[in-house]
Scaffold this active site. Structure first.
Site, PDB file in Angstrom:
ATOM      1  CB  CYS A  26      -4.073   8.804   0.700  1.00 40.91           C
ATOM      2  SG  CYS A  26      -5.569   8.079   1.359  1.00 40.91           S
ATOM      3  CB  ALA A  39       2.666  19.230 -14.867  1.00 43.20           C
ATOM      4  CE  LYS A  84      -3.159   2.909   0.255  1.00 39.64           C
ATOM      5  NZ  LYS A  84      -4.490   3.102   0.705  1.00 39.64           N
ATOM      6  CE  LYS A  90      -9.745  12.032  -5.987  1.00 47.00           C
ATOM      7  NZ  LYS A  90      -9.251  10.719  -6.338  1.00 47.00           N
TER       8      LYS A  90
HETATM    9  C1  UDX Z   1      -4.789   7.971  -3.574  1.00 43.28           C
HETATM   10  C2  UDX Z   1      -4.416   6.718  -4.379  1.00 43.28           C
HETATM   11  O1  UDX Z   1      -4.606   6.960  -5.776  1.00 43.28           O
HETATM   12  C3  UDX Z   1      -5.259   5.548  -3.918  1.00 43.28           C
HETATM   13  O2  UDX Z   1      -4.875   4.375  -4.613  1.00 43.28           O
HETATM   14  C4  UDX Z   1      -5.076   5.369  -2.431  1.00 43.28           C
HETATM   15  O3  UDX Z   1      -5.903   4.314  -1.963  1.00 43.28           O
HETATM   16  C5  UDX Z   1      -5.411   6.647  -1.691  1.00 43.28           C
HETATM   17  O4  UDX Z   1      -4.641   7.725  -2.206  1.00 43.28           O
HETATM   18  P1  UDX Z   1      -6.787   9.753  -3.688  1.00 43.28           P
HETATM   19  O5  UDX Z   1      -6.170  10.408  -2.492  1.00 43.28           O
HETATM   20  O6  UDX Z   1      -8.256   9.549  -3.731  1.00 43.28           O
HETATM   21  O7  UDX Z   1      -6.140   8.300  -3.898  1.00 43.28           O
HETATM   22  O8  UDX Z   1      -6.405  10.647  -4.931  1.00 43.28           O
HETATM   23  P2  UDX Z   1      -5.625  10.491  -6.320  1.00 43.28           P
HETATM   24  O9  UDX Z   1      -6.587  10.382  -7.415  1.00 43.28           O
HETATM   25  O10 UDX Z   1      -4.546   9.502  -6.228  1.00 43.28           O
HETATM   26  O11 UDX Z   1      -4.979  11.962  -6.411  1.00 43.28           O
HETATM   27  C6  UDX Z   1      -4.063  12.412  -5.422  1.00 43.28           C
HETATM   28  C7  UDX Z   1      -3.607  13.810  -5.683  1.00 43.28           C
HETATM   29  O12 UDX Z   1      -2.715  13.841  -6.783  1.00 43.28           O
HETATM   30  C8  UDX Z   1      -4.718  14.813  -6.022  1.00 43.28           C
HETATM   31  O13 UDX Z   1      -4.456  16.025  -5.313  1.00 43.28           O
HETATM   32  C9  UDX Z   1      -4.578  15.005  -7.515  1.00 43.28           C
HETATM   33  O14 UDX Z   1      -5.021  16.275  -7.924  1.00 43.28           O
HETATM   34  C10 UDX Z   1      -3.077  14.852  -7.690  1.00 43.28           C
HETATM   35  N1  UDX Z   1      -2.692  14.425  -9.051  1.00 43.28           N
HETATM   36  C11 UDX Z   1      -3.110  13.208  -9.529  1.00 43.28           C
HETATM   37  C12 UDX Z   1      -1.877  15.238  -9.823  1.00 43.28           C
HETATM   38  O15 UDX Z   1      -1.472  16.332  -9.396  1.00 43.28           O
HETATM   39  N2  UDX Z   1      -1.512  14.826 -11.079  1.00 43.28           N
HETATM   40  C13 UDX Z   1      -1.906  13.621 -11.576  1.00 43.28           C
HETATM   41  O16 UDX Z   1      -1.537  13.315 -12.706  1.00 43.28           O
HETATM   42  C14 UDX Z   1      -2.740  12.800 -10.786  1.00 43.28           C
END
Ligand code: UDX
Length: 444
Positions: free
Chosen positions: A262, A254, A206, A325
Site C-alpha cells: 500500500c 525509525a 484514503k 512487517k
Molecule cells: C497501511 C496503512 O496503515 C493502512 O491503514 C492501509 O489501509 C494500508 O496500508 P499496512 O501496509 O498493512 O497498512 O502496513 P503498516 O502497518 O501501515 O506498515 C507499513 C510499513 O511501514 C511497514 O513496512 C512497516 O514496517 C513500516 N513502519 C510502520 C515503519 O517503518 N515505522 C513505523 O513506525 C510504522
C-alpha cells in the site's frame, strides 16, 4: 444483508469473512481458481492472524461461500469491489484494469436498487467515472465509495471494529447511505465515527491517510540520518517528541522504512494523479518522502559493509526477516527482501530466515538462500541482520546466539533489539539512527 465481495486478496477475503461474521450472507468472488478453492475449504491463502478460524466459522454457518463466477453476484443487494490497484509497470500511476474489469463484469448481473461499493484504493475521479458507467448501463444500480483502512496483521480487528467509516456518496445517495448503515450496523451501534461525503473526498481520504503515515515514517527516518551524523539516538528522540500529544509516538519507529502493498505505491499514484490534475506542486514533498525511505535500504547495506571492514564480498550474512512487517507473509516492496537481494547481488553469501514469508520471498527472488531455522541462518555468520521485527527475533538470547556465529556482529534494521543486552553479551551492535557505542567504535 445479501452481499458480494469481488476480489479475494488481503482486503476482500478478510472483508468477506468479517461481513459474514457480522451476520450477513456473503459470496466472495475471485478470478483465481486456486485462491477460491483454498478459501472455500477454509484455508487462508495468505498469512493473516485469525483468518483461518474466521473462515471456518463463517463457512460452517452457511453464510459464506466463494466462487469464480460473477453471475453469483446476481440477487445480492450490495456488491463490494475489493480488487487490487497495483502500480503500473514503469510508471507511478495506479493500474485500474482490475477495478474496471470488476465493474464491467458485474454490470450484467446488477438489478435496479443494487449498490456497488468501491473499497479499492483508487486515484481521485475514478468513482465518478464508474458511477457514470453504471448509470449508463441502464441497470438501475448505484455506486458508493467506502475506503478501507485495514492494516495487515490486524485486518480482522480493523474490519470488525474500524476506527472510522467513510461513505463517498452521489448527491442523491440517500438509499446508498441507508444500505451502508445496514451493512455497518454493528460498528455504527458501537459508536464508530462516520464521515459522509462526496466521491472525491472519500477517495482522497484514503490516499491522504497513507501519505500522512508514509511522511511520518520518513520524517523519523530523516531524523535518523541526522542522528547518525551527529552521534545522537533516534529512538530516544522519537520517545521524547512522541510524548507531545500533537505528535504522538505511533508510526515514529525509525529503521528500514515502509514497504508493503500500500504505502509505497499509494504515494506514487497520488503524486501521479495530482500531476494530472495540475496540482503536482502540492505533493512534490512525497518524492522526498519516497527518497528518504529508499535511502534507508542502501544505508543498511552500507552499514553491513562498514561493519565487515569495507567489503561484503564472500562474507556470510544471516538475514532475519523478509516480510515487509511482522505478522505478515507479504513481501511486496519489502525493505527486508530488498536489502537481502542487494547484499546477495554485491557478492555476500546471504542466508535468509523468516517465520512466514519464505515461500513468497522465494517466488520473487529464487536465487537467494532460504533456511527454516534461525540457528541454520546464523551458524558461522560474519554478521547477523535483523530486518523485520518479529517477536521471535526480539526474544533471541544474544549469549546463546553468540556461540554459533563466526563473529558477533549484529545490525538491527528495525531498532527492535535490546542494544545493551546484545552489547553486554559481547556483540558489536549497530542500528539505523543510533550512535555506535564506545566499545564498537574501538573495534570498527
Ligand atoms: C497501511 C496503512 O496503515 C493502512 O491503514 C492501509 O489501509 C494500508 O496500508 P499496512 O501496509 O498493512 O497498512 O502496513 P503498516 O502497518 O501501515 O506498515 C507499513 C510499513 O511501514 C511497514 O513496512 C512497516 O514496517 C513500516 N513502519 C510502520 C515503519 O517503518 N515505522 C513505523 O513506525 C510504522
Amino acid at each position: 444483508m445479501r452481499m458480494s465481495v469481488i476480489g479475494c486478496g488481503y482486503l476482500g477475503a478478510v472483508h468477506a469473512a468479517s461481513m459474514s461474521e457480522l451476520g450477513h450472507d456473503v459470496v466472495g468472488i475471485d478470478v483465481d481458481e486456486q485462491k477460491v478453492a483454498a478459501l472455500a475449504s477454509g484455508e487462508a491463502p495468505f498469512f493473516e492472524p485469525g483468518l483461518g478460524e474466521l473462515l471456518q466459522r463463517a463457512l460452517a454457518s452457511g453464510r459464506l461461500r466463494f466462487s469464480t463466477d460473477l453471475a453469483d453476484a446476481h440477487g445480492n443487494d450490495v456488491h463490494f469491489v475489493a480488487v487490487g490497484t497495483p502500480q503500473k509497470n514503469g510508471e507511478n500511476a495506479a493500474d485500474l484494469r482490475y477495478v474496471d474489469a470488476a465493474v464491467e463484469g458485474l454490470i450484467p448481473w446488477l438489478r435496479p436498487g443494487d449498490l456497488v461499493v468501491g473499497k479499492s484504493t483508487v486515484p481521485v475521479g475514478t468513482a465518478r467515472r464508474l458511477a457514470e458507467r453504471i448509470a449508463k448501463s441502464g441497470s438501475g444500480a448505484s455506486l458508493a465509495w467506502n475506503p478501507e483502512f485495514l492494516r495487515e496483521g490486524f485486518a480482522i480487528e480493523d474490519t470488525l471494529r474500524p476506527d472510522r467509516l467513510v461513505y463517498g456518496l452521489a448527491v442523491d445517495g440517500g438509499q446508498a447511505k441507508a444500505a451502508l448503515d445496514e451493512v455497518y450496523a454493528a460498528a455504527l451501534g458501537a459508536g464508530t465515527p462516520l464521515v459522509v461525503t462526496d466521491y472525491e473526498t472519500a477517495e482522497l481520504v484514503k490516499v491522504a491517510a497513507n501519505a500522512f503515515l508514509a511522511t511520518k515514517i520518513s520524517f523519523i527516518n530523516a531524523m535518523a540520518e541526522v542522528c547518525e551524523a551527529a552521534g545522537a539516538d533516534v529512538t530516544q528522540l522519537a520517545d521524547a517528541i512522541g510524548h507531545d500529544a500533537r505528535i504522538g509516538r505511533r508510526f515514529l519507529n525509525a529503521g528500514l522504512g515502509f514497504g508493503g502493498g500500500c504505502l509505497p505505491k499509494d504515494i506514487r499514484a497520488f503524486m501521479a494523479r495530482a500531476g494530472e490534475l495540475g496540482a503536482d506542486q502540492a505533493l512534490t514533498f512525497l518524492r522526498e518522502v519516497d527518497r528518504i525511505n529508499m535511502r534507508r535500504r542502501e544505508r543498511a547495506v552500507d552499514l553491513a559493509r562498514e561493519m565487515l571492514g569495507g567489503s561484503i564480498l564472500g562474507r556470510r550474512i544471516a538475514v532475519l526477516g523478509l516480510a515487509f512487517k511482522p505478522n505478515s507473509d507479504d513481501v511486496r516492496d519489502s525493505p527486508a527482501l530488498n536489502v537481502s537481494a542487494q547484499l546477495a547481488l554485491q557478492g555476500a553469501a546471504v542466508l535468509c530466515h523468516d517465520p512466514k514469508a519464505i515461500p513468497n520471498a522465494r517466488k520473487r527472488f529464487p536465487e537467494l538462500s532460504y533456511v527454516d531455522s534461525i540457528q541454520e541462518a546464523v551458524r558461522d555468520a560474519d554478521a547477523v541482520m535483523v530486518l523485520t521485527e518479529w517477536d521471535e527475533y526480539r526474544d533471541l538470547d544474544p549469549h546463546e546466539l553468540g556461540a554459533t556465529v563466526s563473529q558477533p556482529i549484529v545490525i538491527d534494521g528495525r531498532n527492535c533489539l535490546d542494544a545493551t543486552a546484545w552489547r553486554d553479551a559481547g556483540w558489536r551492535y549497530r542500528a539505523l539512527g543510533r550512535p555506535r557505542d564506545v566499545r564498537s567504535m574501538a573495534l570498527v
